[in-house]
Write a protein that holds these residues in place. Structure first.
Motif, PDB file in Angstrom:
ATOM      1  N   THR A 106      -7.168  23.292   6.710  1.00 19.24           N
ATOM      2  CA  THR A 106      -7.535  23.427   8.124  1.00 19.24           C
ATOM      3  C   THR A 106      -9.047  23.340   8.308  1.00 19.24           C
ATOM      4  O   THR A 106      -9.674  24.265   8.834  1.00 19.24           O
ATOM      5  N   PRO A 107      -9.680  22.237   7.905  1.00 22.89           N
ATOM      6  CA  PRO A 107     -11.131  22.140   8.064  1.00 22.89           C
ATOM      7  C   PRO A 107     -11.512  21.800   9.505  1.00 22.89           C
ATOM      8  O   PRO A 107     -10.709  21.267  10.269  1.00 22.89           O
ATOM      9  N   ASN A 108     -12.776  22.106   9.870  1.00 24.37           N
ATOM     10  CA  ASN A 108     -13.280  21.540  11.120  1.00 24.37           C
ATOM     11  C   ASN A 108     -13.687  20.100  10.854  1.00 24.37           C
ATOM     12  O   ASN A 108     -13.680  19.636   9.704  1.00 24.37           O
ATOM     13  N   LEU A 109     -14.040  19.370  11.890  1.00 23.45           N
ATOM     14  CA  LEU A 109     -14.270  17.929  11.739  1.00 23.45           C
ATOM     15  C   LEU A 109     -15.415  17.631  10.787  1.00 23.45           C
ATOM     16  O   LEU A 109     -15.309  16.720   9.952  1.00 23.45           O
ATOM     17  N   SER A 110     -16.512  18.376  10.884  1.00 24.13           N
ATOM     18  CA  SER A 110     -17.650  18.090  10.007  1.00 24.13           C
ATOM     19  C   SER A 110     -17.309  18.381   8.550  1.00 24.13           C
ATOM     20  O   SER A 110     -17.696  17.614   7.653  1.00 24.13           O
ATOM     21  N   GLU A 111     -16.572  19.460   8.307  1.00 20.57           N
ATOM     22  CA  GLU A 111     -16.138  19.756   6.946  1.00 20.57           C
ATOM     23  C   GLU A 111     -15.205  18.669   6.428  1.00 20.57           C
ATOM     24  O   GLU A 111     -15.340  18.197   5.293  1.00 20.57           O
ATOM     25  N   ALA A 112     -14.270  18.254   7.265  1.00 20.36           N
ATOM     26  CA  ALA A 112     -13.304  17.231   6.864  1.00 20.36           C
ATOM     27  C   ALA A 112     -14.000  15.911   6.551  1.00 20.36           C
ATOM     28  O   ALA A 112     -13.649  15.227   5.578  1.00 20.36           O
ATOM     29  N   ALA A 113     -14.976  15.543   7.369  1.00 24.16           N
ATOM     30  CA  ALA A 113     -15.707  14.298   7.135  1.00 24.16           C
ATOM     31  C   ALA A 113     -16.441  14.353   5.799  1.00 24.16           C
ATOM     32  O   ALA A 113     -16.431  13.382   5.025  1.00 24.16           O
ATOM     33  N   ALA A 114     -17.076  15.492   5.511  1.00 26.20           N
ATOM     34  CA  ALA A 114     -17.770  15.640   4.227  1.00 26.20           C
ATOM     35  C   ALA A 114     -16.783  15.570   3.071  1.00 26.20           C
ATOM     36  O   ALA A 114     -17.070  14.961   2.030  1.00 26.20           O
ATOM     37  N   MET A 115     -15.611  16.169   3.236  1.00 29.32           N
ATOM     38  CA  MET A 115     -14.602  16.142   2.188  1.00 29.32           C
ATOM     39  C   MET A 115     -14.092  14.735   1.930  1.00 29.32           C
ATOM     40  O   MET A 115     -13.775  14.371   0.797  1.00 29.32           O
ATOM     41  N   ALA A 116     -14.010  13.936   2.992  1.00 27.87           N
ATOM     42  CA  ALA A 116     -13.485  12.571   2.878  1.00 27.87           C
ATOM     43  C   ALA A 116     -14.572  11.546   2.569  1.00 27.87           C
ATOM     44  O   ALA A 116     -14.264  10.371   2.353  1.00 27.87           O
ATOM     45  N   GLY A 117     -15.834  11.972   2.581  1.00 22.61           N
ATOM     46  CA  GLY A 117     -16.938  11.034   2.365  1.00 22.61           C
ATOM     47  C   GLY A 117     -17.114  10.079   3.526  1.00 22.61           C
ATOM     48  O   GLY A 117     -17.493   8.907   3.343  1.00 22.61           O
ATOM     49  N   MET A 118     -16.859  10.570   4.745  1.00 20.37           N
ATOM     50  CA  MET A 118     -16.952   9.734   5.942  1.00 20.37           C
ATOM     51  C   MET A 118     -17.878  10.391   6.958  1.00 20.37           C
ATOM     52  O   MET A 118     -18.285  11.542   6.794  1.00 20.37           O
ATOM     53  N   LYS A 119     -18.198   9.641   8.016  1.00 19.51           N
ATOM     54  CA  LYS A 119     -19.041  10.193   9.069  1.00 19.51           C
ATOM     55  C   LYS A 119     -18.201  10.999  10.055  1.00 19.51           C
ATOM     56  O   LYS A 119     -17.062  10.652  10.346  1.00 19.51           O
ATOM     57  N   ALA A 120     -18.793  12.080  10.554  1.00 19.84           N
ATOM     58  CA  ALA A 120     -18.107  12.923  11.546  1.00 19.84           C
ATOM     59  C   ALA A 120     -18.420  12.404  12.940  1.00 19.84           C
ATOM     60  O   ALA A 120     -19.476  12.682  13.495  1.00 19.84           O
ATOM     61  N   ILE A 121     -17.499  11.636  13.484  1.00 22.15           N
ATOM     62  CA  ILE A 121     -17.622  11.128  14.851  1.00 22.15           C
ATOM     63  C   ILE A 121     -16.430  11.686  15.619  1.00 22.15           C
ATOM     64  O   ILE A 121     -15.277  11.427  15.263  1.00 22.15           O
ATOM     65  N   ASN A 122     -16.694  12.462  16.658  1.00 19.65           N
ATOM     66  CA  ASN A 122     -15.603  13.181  17.329  1.00 19.65           C
ATOM     67  C   ASN A 122     -14.831  12.275  18.278  1.00 19.65           C
ATOM     68  O   ASN A 122     -14.775  12.487  19.480  1.00 19.65           O
ATOM     69  N   GLU A 123     -14.214  11.271  17.687  1.00 25.04           N
ATOM     70  CA  GLU A 123     -13.337  10.355  18.414  1.00 25.04           C
ATOM     71  C   GLU A 123     -11.978  10.354  17.724  1.00 25.04           C
ATOM     72  O   GLU A 123     -11.881  10.555  16.510  1.00 25.04           O
ATOM     73  N   ASP A 124     -10.931  10.089  18.490  1.00 30.79           N
ATOM     74  CA  ASP A 124      -9.578  10.178  17.939  1.00 30.79           C
ATOM     75  C   ASP A 124      -9.383   9.290  16.716  1.00 30.79           C
ATOM     76  O   ASP A 124      -8.822   9.727  15.706  1.00 30.79           O
ATOM     77  N   ALA A 125      -9.847   8.042  16.787  1.00 32.41           N
ATOM     78  CA  ALA A 125      -9.627   7.106  15.686  1.00 32.41           C
ATOM     79  C   ALA A 125     -10.308   7.590  14.407  1.00 32.41           C
ATOM     80  O   ALA A 125      -9.750   7.481  13.306  1.00 32.41           O
ATOM     81  N   ASN A 126     -11.511   8.134  14.548  1.00 31.67           N
ATOM     82  CA  ASN A 126     -12.242   8.627  13.394  1.00 31.67           C
ATOM     83  C   ASN A 126     -11.538   9.837  12.792  1.00 31.67           C
ATOM     84  O   ASN A 126     -11.383   9.956  11.570  1.00 31.67           O
ATOM     85  N   ALA A 127     -11.106  10.764  13.656  1.00 26.89           N
ATOM     86  CA  ALA A 127     -10.391  11.954  13.182  1.00 26.89           C
ATOM     87  C   ALA A 127      -9.104  11.562  12.461  1.00 26.89           C
ATOM     88  O   ALA A 127      -8.751  12.145  11.424  1.00 26.89           O
TER      89      ALA A 127
END
Length: 306
Positions: free
Chosen positions: A187-208
């Motif tokens: 249950t990460p927040n978006l910024s944590e999840a992006a760091a875990m996935a090696g991706m950028k945290a952009i708060n858009e549906d497609a990115n999430a």
């Protein structure tokens, strides 16, 4: 019963008012009205489970100090099994305390007294021994990783291996990403999840969606539940993404909201709800607690009427 394993923290709140600036430095002078304590860190998950009338057991480390004894007493008052809370010598590992000074509902400053070095192998073995005693009574386990040294990567892997067959939820830290492989959900927040996935945290549906799908595949999970602040949550259930709009009406304090999310989501799964239903209920619960000041909880009645 739901097991909670992780970093125990005492949340201390100093409440007061500000009417002047100090003549000694350009800082506000807080006239203190009251001081209170709450179980924080992983122990705040226990507080949330108690609000949900869900039995729990806490496994973690505290110091041989006043705050550590307070933690055990407070857990007992919440009817949470504290037999897995290991007391360490004061010079080995004191109880972590986060103190927040709040004036007129605004946080002025926070200061932390904590020990963040990795827990010793003998301490982790004692936690594993406690887990073996409690596991047969449990339906789910929550690994609440605050990065304070209890949940090291190797220890996380041991816990997940031992807990196989149960629901295993993880509130993660990006630096321990690989260790969470094989859990039921994170249950990460978006910024944590992006760091875990090696991706950028952009708060858009497609990115999430892309982040959730990558973490789901990389870590062999059943579900990924991303919290996205004002955008609500995104749940990937292995087949499709579900976007859940925020249920927050007023936001006063986000402290501990992640603990509420994982507690409610896990409790719902443990009682047999499907993942989407559980996520929607957890989203409403988060909407309740961010409308309160301090480390807050939500009960079923508040969630249902929110």
């Amino acid at each position: 019963m739901i097991l909670v394993i992780g970093d125990i923290i005492v949340d201390e709140f100093i409440w007061g008012d500000v009417s002047r600036i100090s003549p000694e430095a350009p800082v506000p002078v807080v006239n203190v009205d009251r001081i209170d304590r709450r179980l924080g860190g992983s122990a705040n998950v226990v507080r949330n489970l108690h609000s949900l009338n869900t039995p729990s057991a806490m496994l973690g480390l505290v110091g041989d100090d006043e705050a550590g004894y307070w933690v055990k007493l407070r857990l007992a008052e919440l009817h949470s099994d504290n037999s897995g809370v290991i007391t360490k010598k004061l010079n080995d590992r004191p109880t972590a305390i986060k103190t927040r000074i709040i004036a007129r509902h605004q946080q002025v400053v926070r200061y932390d007294r904590e020990w963040t070095q990795a827990a010793r192998p003998d301490s982790q073995q004692r936690l594993l021994d406690s887990l073996q005693k409690l596991q047969s009574q449990s339906t789910a386990a929550i690994l609440s990783d605050y990065g304070k040294g209890v949940l090291t990567p190797d220890f996380i892997r041991q816990l997940i291996q031992q807990l196989q067959g149960s629901i295993i939820g993880v509130d993660p830290k990006p630096e321990h990403t690989d260790a969470y492989r094989g859990a039921t959900f994170i249950t990460p927040n978006l910024s944590e999840a992006a760091a875990m996935a090696g991706m950028k945290a952009i708060n858009e549906d497609a990115n999430a969606e892309a982040i959730a799908e990558k973490l789901h595949a990389d870590l062999d999970l059943e579900y990924v539940l991303l919290t996205r602040s004002e955008r609500g949550m995104t749940l990937f259930d292995g087949k499709q993404n579900h976007h859940i709009p925020t249920a927050a009406r007023d936001v006063f304090d986000v402290t501990g909201a992640g603990d509420t999310v994982i507690a409610v989501f896990t409790a719902c799964l443990a009682r047999g709800d499907d993942a989407l239903t559980a996520a929607k209920i957890a989203n409403r619960a988060a909407g309740v607690v961010v409308g309160k000041v301090g480390t807050a909880t939500a009960d079923w009645a508040e969630i249902e009427t929110h």
